[in-house]
Design a protein around this motif. Structure first.
Motif, short mmCIF file in Angstrom:
data_model
loop_
_atom_site.label_atom_id
_atom_site.label_comp_id
_atom_site.label_asym_id
_atom_site.label_seq_id
_atom_site.Cartn_x
_atom_site.Cartn_y
_atom_site.Cartn_z
N THR A 197 -34.60 36.09 10.44
CA THR A 197 -35.36 36.09 9.39
C THR A 197 -36.79 35.89 9.77
OG1 THR A 197 -34.94 34.00 8.33
CG2 THR A 197 -33.53 36.02 7.72
N GLY A 198 -37.73 36.61 8.99
CA GLY A 198 -39.04 36.20 9.16
C GLY A 198 -39.90 37.02 9.96
N SER A 199 -40.99 36.70 10.27
CA SER A 199 -41.71 37.32 11.23
C SER A 199 -41.38 37.20 12.81
CB SER A 199 -43.05 37.28 11.17
OG SER A 199 -43.68 35.78 11.35
N ILE A 200 -41.51 38.05 13.71
CA ILE A 200 -41.63 37.78 15.01
C ILE A 200 -42.78 37.72 15.79
CG2 ILE A 200 -40.39 38.78 17.26
CD1 ILE A 200 -38.38 38.21 15.09
N PRO A 201 -42.90 36.46 16.52
CA PRO A 201 -44.11 36.23 17.03
C PRO A 201 -44.73 37.29 18.09
CG PRO A 201 -42.64 34.50 17.10
CD PRO A 201 -41.64 35.49 16.67
N THR A 202 -45.81 37.45 18.26
CA THR A 202 -46.34 38.79 19.01
C THR A 202 -46.36 37.98 20.38
OG1 THR A 202 -47.74 39.49 17.41
CG2 THR A 202 -48.43 40.03 19.52
N ILE A 203 -46.19 38.57 21.45
CA ILE A 203 -46.16 38.14 22.96
C ILE A 203 -46.83 39.15 23.64
CG2 ILE A 203 -43.98 36.92 22.55
CD1 ILE A 203 -42.64 39.23 24.12
N GLU A 204 -47.32 38.60 24.73
CA GLU A 204 -48.17 39.38 25.59
C GLU A 204 -46.97 40.52 26.41
OE1 GLU A 204 -50.68 38.80 29.94
OE2 GLU A 204 -49.76 37.03 28.83
N ARG A 205 -47.37 41.61 26.61
CA ARG A 205 -46.69 42.63 27.27
C ARG A 205 -46.99 42.38 28.75
NH1 ARG A 205 -44.05 46.28 24.06
NH2 ARG A 205 -45.03 46.52 21.95
N VAL A 206 -45.93 42.41 29.70
CA VAL A 206 -45.99 42.23 30.91
C VAL A 206 -45.46 43.50 31.68
CG1 VAL A 206 -45.26 41.01 32.95
CG2 VAL A 206 -45.47 39.84 30.82
N GLY A 207 -46.56 44.04 32.51
CA GLY A 207 -46.10 45.21 33.32
C GLY A 207 -44.94 45.42 34.18
N ILE A 208 -44.51 46.40 34.35
CA ILE A 208 -43.11 46.61 35.33
C ILE A 208 -43.50 45.85 36.57
CG2 ILE A 208 -41.99 48.20 36.70
CD1 ILE A 208 -41.38 48.78 33.87
N PHE A 209 -44.42 46.22 37.35
CA PHE A 209 -44.39 45.65 38.70
C PHE A 209 -44.83 44.06 38.67
CE2 PHE A 209 -45.74 49.91 39.25
CZ PHE A 209 -44.92 50.41 40.09
N ARG A 210 -45.32 43.48 37.54
CA ARG A 210 -45.57 42.07 37.41
C ARG A 210 -44.32 41.42 37.06
NH1 ARG A 210 -49.61 39.17 32.94
NH2 ARG A 210 -48.99 37.07 33.18
N THR A 211 -43.48 42.00 36.26
CA THR A 211 -41.96 41.42 35.89
C THR A 211 -41.50 41.44 37.22
OG1 THR A 211 -42.20 42.52 33.86
CG2 THR A 211 -39.94 41.98 34.55
N MET A 212 -41.41 42.62 38.07
CA MET A 212 -40.55 42.63 39.14
C MET A 212 -40.87 41.42 40.10
SD MET A 212 -40.60 46.75 40.17
CE MET A 212 -39.76 46.46 41.73
N TRP A 213 -42.08 40.98 40.33
CA TRP A 213 -42.65 39.93 40.97
C TRP A 213 -42.30 38.65 40.42
CZ3 TRP A 213 -44.11 38.82 45.69
CH2 TRP A 213 -44.53 37.72 46.14
N GLN A 214 -42.44 38.67 39.09
CA GLN A 214 -42.13 37.29 38.40
C GLN A 214 -40.80 36.91 38.69
OE1 GLN A 214 -43.53 37.36 34.17
NE2 GLN A 214 -42.27 35.45 33.84
N TYR A 215 -39.59 37.81 38.46
CA TYR A 215 -38.33 37.75 38.53
C TYR A 215 -37.72 38.10 39.89
CZ TYR A 215 -38.44 36.89 33.56
OH TYR A 215 -38.85 36.54 32.43
N ARG A 216 -38.49 37.95 40.84
CA ARG A 216 -38.03 38.41 42.39
C ARG A 216 -36.78 37.71 42.70
NH1 ARG A 216 -42.55 35.52 42.26
NH2 ARG A 216 -42.92 33.79 43.88
#
Length: 405
Positions: A197-216
């Motif tokens: 319940t309540g508001s959901i915090p705003t988070i930074e959107r991460v691009g596809i290729f940055r996500t691939m590198w971050q979770y390599r």
């Protein structure tokens, strides 16, 4: 609203898939070209995962499904009205591309809204929804052919399923609004299953290729093991019919053996979710890979024996059990390892990797069979299965469920 659209899409797709090479052949394609046209569906799905991840992250699951459904309607109309083989193949590719968007949208929805305590059962039901379509679809096709005598009747049936699905998703209750995301700091032990319940915090959107590198690390270790599972699954669909042909069996017998294997597979999809939720992901993935790996290895030694047909039927059932026990495991592991707030970009990468395993394996089977024999190819797939089991043993404890960072 979660499972019914998936069943509608899978039912229509399952009805059309067996007829794609038949229609291509009727349009003048030889055997090799017809196989290439059929593979356009898998290639389209492989190419669509990353764009689908981008779309879900920005416009949400519902509108991604609606857009994918509308484009799929255009692709199906193109399949019916295609004047030449190239247009038909392009329509099949586009259909696969949209199937990737549809599948990823539902995967992302379940990842963010299903509590970890029963995530595997929910995702096994989602996987079972796809399997239901693939299992029932060919029977629908057979009935339509019996009534209308035209292969295009199944495509018109798919078109009807798509229209109903788009209307349902567009005008029905939106699950994204009625089911808020679960708390991002919930864990397996603390998760109560209650809505946030309540508001959901705003988070930074991460691009596809940055996500691939971050979770390599996850993609390069657990993802490779998952790709091997997808490959072994895909090999079952290729090796079993070819094995029956090499034994000199007629089409009806081969269809019966493959059908029994598929029925066993379908019957076990919910049991897989129960095992994963009760005992952990490893206890579904590892036995499944061991069963399929040993099944393919044993099969490779039975081709020239006196009881080759009996071994073929028994081991097809074993492979069905192994595949059934793995139902939902790729969806669940993807959900476990995805970032909690914005999973779509990661899931696009995850599904691309696992789909690549399924797409490459038939080529490996074909190449090894051409160079050596089908028995050797079966043995190679068996080794891949056992290596994949070792990969799961090594990496699932580390990444599933993933501790919060």
């Amino acid at each position: 609203m979660v499972y019914l659209p998936t069943i509608l899409f899978a039912l229509g797709e399952g009805a059309v898939i067996p007829l794609i090479p038949v229609i291509a052949a009727n349009m003048g394609a030889d055997v090799a070209s017809a196989a290439l046209v059929a593979s356009a569906l898998v290639i389209g799905q492989l190419c669509g995962n990353l764009p689908a991840g981008w779309a879900v992250a920005r416009i949400g699951e519902r509108f991604t499904m609606v857009i994918a459904g509308v484009i799929s309607i255009g692709a199906v109309v193109g399949m019916v009205l295609a004047p030449v083989l190239a247009v038909f193949a392009a329509s099949v590719f586009l259909l696969g591309f949209c199937a990737a968007a549809f599948g990823l949208a539902r995967h992302a929805f379940m990842t963010t809204r299903v509590p970890v305590a029963f995530r595997a059962r929910a995702l096994s039901l989602l996987g079972g929804s796809f399997r239901l379509g693939v299992f029932v679809g060919p029977f629908v096709t057979a009935a339509l052919l019996q009534v209308f005598g035209d292969e295009h009747a199944a495509i018109w049936f798919f078109l009807g399923c798509l229209i109903v699905m788009v209307v349902l998703v567009l005008f029905g209750p939106d699950p994204e609004k009625t089911t808020p995301p679960i708390a991002s700091n919930s864990t397996l032990a603390e998760d109560s299953g209650e809505a946030v319940t309540g508001s959901i915090p705003t988070i930074e959107r991460v691009g596809i290729f940055r996500t691939m590198w971050q979770y390599r690390g996850v993609l390069g270790r657990l993802g490779i093991a998952a790709a091997s599972l997808s490959g072994v699954r895909s090999a079952r669909q290729v090796v079993l019919p070819l094995w029956g042909v090499s034994l000199g069996l007629d089409a009806q017998t081969i269809a019966l053996v493959v059908g029994v294997s598929g029925a066993i597979d379908f019957a076990l999809f919910y049991a897989s979710g129960q095992v994963m939720d009760r005992f952990g992901r490893l206890w579904a993935a590892m036995p499944a890979m061991v069963l399929m790996g040993i099944g393919f290895l044993v099969l490779s030694f039975t081709h020239d024996g006196d009881s080759a047909v009996l071994w073929f039927g028994m081991l097809a059932a074993v492979l069905g059990v192994g595949n059934g026990l793995s139902s939902g495991i790729l969806l669940t592991l993807g959900a476990d390892t995805a970032p909690k707030q914005e999973p779509a970009a990661f899931l696009g990468s995850w599904r691309t990797l696992t789909d690549a395993g399924g797409a490459v394996t038939p080529l490996i089977v074909s190449g090894v069979t051409a160079v050596a024999s089908l028995s050797v190819a079966s043995g190679v797939i068996g080794v891949v299965g056992l290596l994949g089991a070792l990969g799961f043993i090594r990496w699932i404890p580390r990444f599933s469920p993933r501790p919060e960072r």
